[in-house]
Structure formats: C-alpha cells, structure tokens
Design a protein around this motif. Sequence first.
Motif, PDB file in Angstrom:
ATOM      1  N   ALA A  85       5.246  13.708   3.381  1.00 20.54           N
ATOM      2  CA  ALA A  85       3.699  14.009   3.244  1.00 20.54           C
ATOM      3  C   ALA A  85       2.853  13.306   4.526  1.00 20.54           C
ATOM      4  O   ALA A  85       3.411  12.298   4.618  1.00 20.54           O
ATOM      5  N   PRO A  86       1.875  13.834   4.679  1.00 17.92           N
ATOM      6  CA  PRO A  86       0.811  13.257   5.772  1.00 17.92           C
ATOM      7  C   PRO A  86       0.336  12.117   5.128  1.00 17.92           C
ATOM      8  O   PRO A  86       0.256  11.640   4.250  1.00 17.92           O
ATOM      9  N   MET A  87       0.445  11.007   6.065  1.00 19.18           N
ATOM     10  CA  MET A  87       0.307   9.645   5.898  1.00 19.18           C
ATOM     11  C   MET A  87       0.807   8.972   4.933  1.00 19.18           C
ATOM     12  O   MET A  87       0.077   8.059   4.234  1.00 19.18           O
ATOM     13  N   ALA A  88       1.931   9.517   4.424  1.00 16.13           N
ATOM     14  CA  ALA A  88       2.660   8.530   3.435  1.00 16.13           C
ATOM     15  C   ALA A  88       2.999   7.213   3.888  1.00 16.13           C
ATOM     16  O   ALA A  88       3.318   6.279   2.981  1.00 16.13           O
ATOM     17  N   ARG A  89       3.231   6.965   4.878  1.00 14.15           N
ATOM     18  CA  ARG A  89       3.812   5.639   5.603  1.00 14.15           C
ATOM     19  C   ARG A  89       2.648   4.910   5.681  1.00 14.15           C
ATOM     20  O   ARG A  89       2.547   3.679   5.234  1.00 14.15           O
ATOM     21  N   GLY A  90       1.408   5.219   5.908  1.00 11.22           N
ATOM     22  CA  GLY A  90       0.324   4.401   6.309  1.00 11.22           C
ATOM     23  C   GLY A  90      -0.500   4.058   4.984  1.00 11.22           C
ATOM     24  O   GLY A  90      -1.218   3.036   5.141  1.00 11.22           O
ATOM     25  N   THR A  91      -0.432   4.896   3.997  1.00  8.36           N
ATOM     26  CA  THR A  91      -1.433   4.691   2.979  1.00  8.36           C
ATOM     27  C   THR A  91      -1.118   3.531   2.348  1.00  8.36           C
ATOM     28  O   THR A  91      -0.045   3.273   1.368  1.00  8.36           O
ATOM     29  N   GLY A  92      -1.933   2.377   2.152  1.00  6.07           N
ATOM     30  CA  GLY A  92      -1.706   1.207   1.662  1.00  6.07           C
ATOM     31  C   GLY A  92      -0.703   0.204   1.950  1.00  6.07           C
ATOM     32  O   GLY A  92      -0.215  -0.669   1.433  1.00  6.07           O
ATOM     33  N   SER A  93      -0.061   0.522   3.285  1.00  8.66           N
ATOM     34  CA  SER A  93       0.941  -0.329   3.680  1.00  8.66           C
ATOM     35  C   SER A  93       0.494  -1.682   4.111  1.00  8.66           C
ATOM     36  O   SER A  93       1.444  -2.850   3.737  1.00  8.66           O
ATOM     37  N   SER A  94      -0.633  -1.886   4.284  1.00  9.47           N
ATOM     38  CA  SER A  94      -1.043  -3.198   4.737  1.00  9.47           C
ATOM     39  C   SER A  94      -1.295  -4.062   3.277  1.00  9.47           C
ATOM     40  O   SER A  94      -1.040  -5.156   3.271  1.00  9.47           O
ATOM     41  N   MET A  95      -1.858  -3.523   2.151  1.00  2.00           N
ATOM     42  CA  MET A  95      -1.938  -3.827   0.973  1.00  2.00           C
ATOM     43  C   MET A  95      -0.687  -4.387   0.418  1.00  2.00           C
ATOM     44  O   MET A  95      -0.369  -5.279  -0.299  1.00  2.00           O
ATOM     45  N   ARG A  96       0.546  -3.386   0.536  1.00  3.66           N
ATOM     46  CA  ARG A  96       1.711  -3.822  -0.120  1.00  3.66           C
ATOM     47  C   ARG A  96       2.311  -5.076   1.043  1.00  3.66           C
ATOM     48  O   ARG A  96       3.020  -5.900   0.282  1.00  3.66           O
ATOM     49  N   ILE A  97       2.200  -5.201   2.164  1.00  2.08           N
ATOM     50  CA  ILE A  97       2.490  -6.293   2.755  1.00  2.08           C
ATOM     51  C   ILE A  97       1.912  -7.505   2.529  1.00  2.08           C
ATOM     52  O   ILE A  97       2.423  -8.559   2.194  1.00  2.08           O
ATOM     53  N   VAL A  98       0.628  -7.566   2.239  1.00  3.96           N
ATOM     54  CA  VAL A  98      -0.054  -8.674   1.575  1.00  3.96           C
ATOM     55  C   VAL A  98       0.344  -9.117   0.288  1.00  3.96           C
ATOM     56  O   VAL A  98       0.572 -10.172  -0.200  1.00  3.96           O
TER      57      VAL A  98
ATOM     58  N   LEU B 108       9.827 -13.625  -6.748  1.00  2.23           N
ATOM     59  CA  LEU B 108      11.187 -12.803  -6.372  1.00  2.23           C
ATOM     60  C   LEU B 108      10.808 -11.265  -6.737  1.00  2.23           C
ATOM     61  O   LEU B 108      11.212 -10.113  -6.080  1.00  2.23           O
ATOM     62  N   ALA B 109      10.423 -11.188  -8.138  1.00  2.00           N
ATOM     63  CA  ALA B 109       9.929  -9.733  -8.686  1.00  2.00           C
ATOM     64  C   ALA B 109       9.039  -8.915  -7.925  1.00  2.00           C
ATOM     65  O   ALA B 109       9.199  -7.874  -7.780  1.00  2.00           O
ATOM     66  N   GLY B 110       7.911  -9.634  -7.428  1.00  2.00           N
ATOM     67  CA  GLY B 110       6.786  -8.916  -6.461  1.00  2.00           C
ATOM     68  C   GLY B 110       7.371  -8.542  -5.421  1.00  2.00           C
ATOM     69  O   GLY B 110       7.182  -7.670  -4.721  1.00  2.00           O
ATOM     70  N   MET B 111       8.356  -9.526  -4.598  1.00  2.00           N
ATOM     71  CA  MET B 111       8.799  -9.219  -3.301  1.00  2.00           C
ATOM     72  C   MET B 111       9.789  -8.045  -3.409  1.00  2.00           C
ATOM     73  O   MET B 111       9.545  -7.003  -2.410  1.00  2.00           O
ATOM     74  N   ILE B 112      10.664  -8.015  -4.339  1.00  2.26           N
ATOM     75  CA  ILE B 112      11.407  -6.640  -4.459  1.00  2.26           C
ATOM     76  C   ILE B 112      10.512  -5.573  -4.885  1.00  2.26           C
ATOM     77  O   ILE B 112      10.865  -4.468  -4.273  1.00  2.26           O
ATOM     78  N   ALA B 113       9.751  -5.577  -5.767  1.00  2.31           N
ATOM     79  CA  ALA B 113       8.670  -4.207  -6.084  1.00  2.31           C
ATOM     80  C   ALA B 113       7.920  -3.961  -4.706  1.00  2.31           C
ATOM     81  O   ALA B 113       8.090  -2.691  -4.253  1.00  2.31           O
ATOM     82  N   SER B 114       7.309  -4.742  -3.953  1.00  2.00           N
ATOM     83  CA  SER B 114       6.632  -4.510  -2.990  1.00  2.00           C
ATOM     84  C   SER B 114       7.666  -3.886  -1.786  1.00  2.00           C
ATOM     85  O   SER B 114       7.291  -2.934  -1.050  1.00  2.00           O
ATOM     86  N   MET B 115       8.952  -4.479  -1.632  1.00  2.00           N
ATOM     87  CA  MET B 115       9.722  -3.905  -0.688  1.00  2.00           C
ATOM     88  C   MET B 115      10.239  -2.429  -1.134  1.00  2.00           C
ATOM     89  O   MET B 115      10.463  -1.597  -0.407  1.00  2.00           O
ATOM     90  N   ALA B 116      10.143  -2.114  -2.507  1.00  2.00           N
ATOM     91  CA  ALA B 116      10.857  -0.932  -2.967  1.00  2.00           C
ATOM     92  C   ALA B 116       9.593   0.193  -2.672  1.00  2.00           C
ATOM     93  O   ALA B 116       9.879   1.321  -2.362  1.00  2.00           O
ATOM     94  N   MET B 117       8.223  -0.426  -2.603  1.00  2.00           N
ATOM     95  CA  MET B 117       7.094   0.223  -2.560  1.00  2.00           C
ATOM     96  C   MET B 117       7.094   0.958  -0.898  1.00  2.00           C
ATOM     97  O   MET B 117       6.711   1.793  -0.424  1.00  2.00           O
ATOM     98  N   ILE B 118       7.340  -0.280  -0.097  1.00  2.00           N
ATOM     99  CA  ILE B 118       6.961   0.086   1.388  1.00  2.00           C
ATOM    100  C   ILE B 118       8.293   0.948   1.708  1.00  2.00           C
ATOM    101  O   ILE B 118       8.049   1.781   2.537  1.00  2.00           O
TER     102      ILE B 118
END
Length: 131
Positions: free
Chosen positions: A65-78, A47-57
């Motif tokens: 910033a350019p490409m701020a949304r797409g940078t590492g978003s697939s890794m965050r979803i994983v 649950l802490a990992g899910m909350i942290a990844s949601m906060a990062m997403i």
Amino acid sequence: MVSILPLLIYLIIPVVMLIAGILAHRGKAFWATWMMLIGSILVVIGLAGMIASMAMIYGNLGSTAPMARGTGSSMRIVLMAIAGLGSLFGSLAYAAGLIGLCARWGATARRAAELEELTQSLITERSQNQN
C-alpha cells in the motif's frame, strides 16, 4: 530459527520479577516492597509496549500500500522509546527495592542473632545462680 534466550529474557524473567514483588509485598508492605512491585509492573508493561510497537513497525514492511511504511512510523518509534525507558526505570526501581529488602532482612537477622545470644547468656547466668 528462534532462540530460547530472548524468550527467557523478555517473558520469563519479568514474570518472575512480578511474582517476587507480589510475594514480598504480601509479606510486609513497606517502601522496598512497593518499589519492587511497581518496578516489576513497569518492566512488564514496558516490555509489552516494546514488543507491540516492534510488531506494528515490522508488520507494515511487506505491505504494498502507498505510504504504508511511513504512516505513523515516528510515533511508533517514540512509543518504543517510551516503553524502553519505562522498562529501564522499572528495572532500576526493582533493583533499589530488592537492595532495600535485603538490607532490612539482614538487619532483622542480626537483631535475631543478638537476641538469641542475649537469651543464651541469661539462661547460663540463671543456671549458675541456682547452683
């Protein structure tokens, strides 16, 4: 407006599970208490990992910033998926441990009742033999 129900589900219940697992393991350490302890730890970490990844997403959504949304978003979803699976497996492990603990306590209570019944019958038999 923030509801209190997600707070109960995501914060208080895992902490209660963790405390129950620790107390059960302190009482008697066997496979069921280990499962409860490990399961509750997995739930809290998941649950802490899910909350942290949601906060990062969702933290980058307002960024210009350019490409701020797409940078590492697939890794965050994983990361979120792995945390969710960890929480799921932790819940299953906790449930299995709780069922095992209840079964063991039920068997102990049955044996105690049988022993009390046997003791009572020996007492009545002894009192009849003395008369």
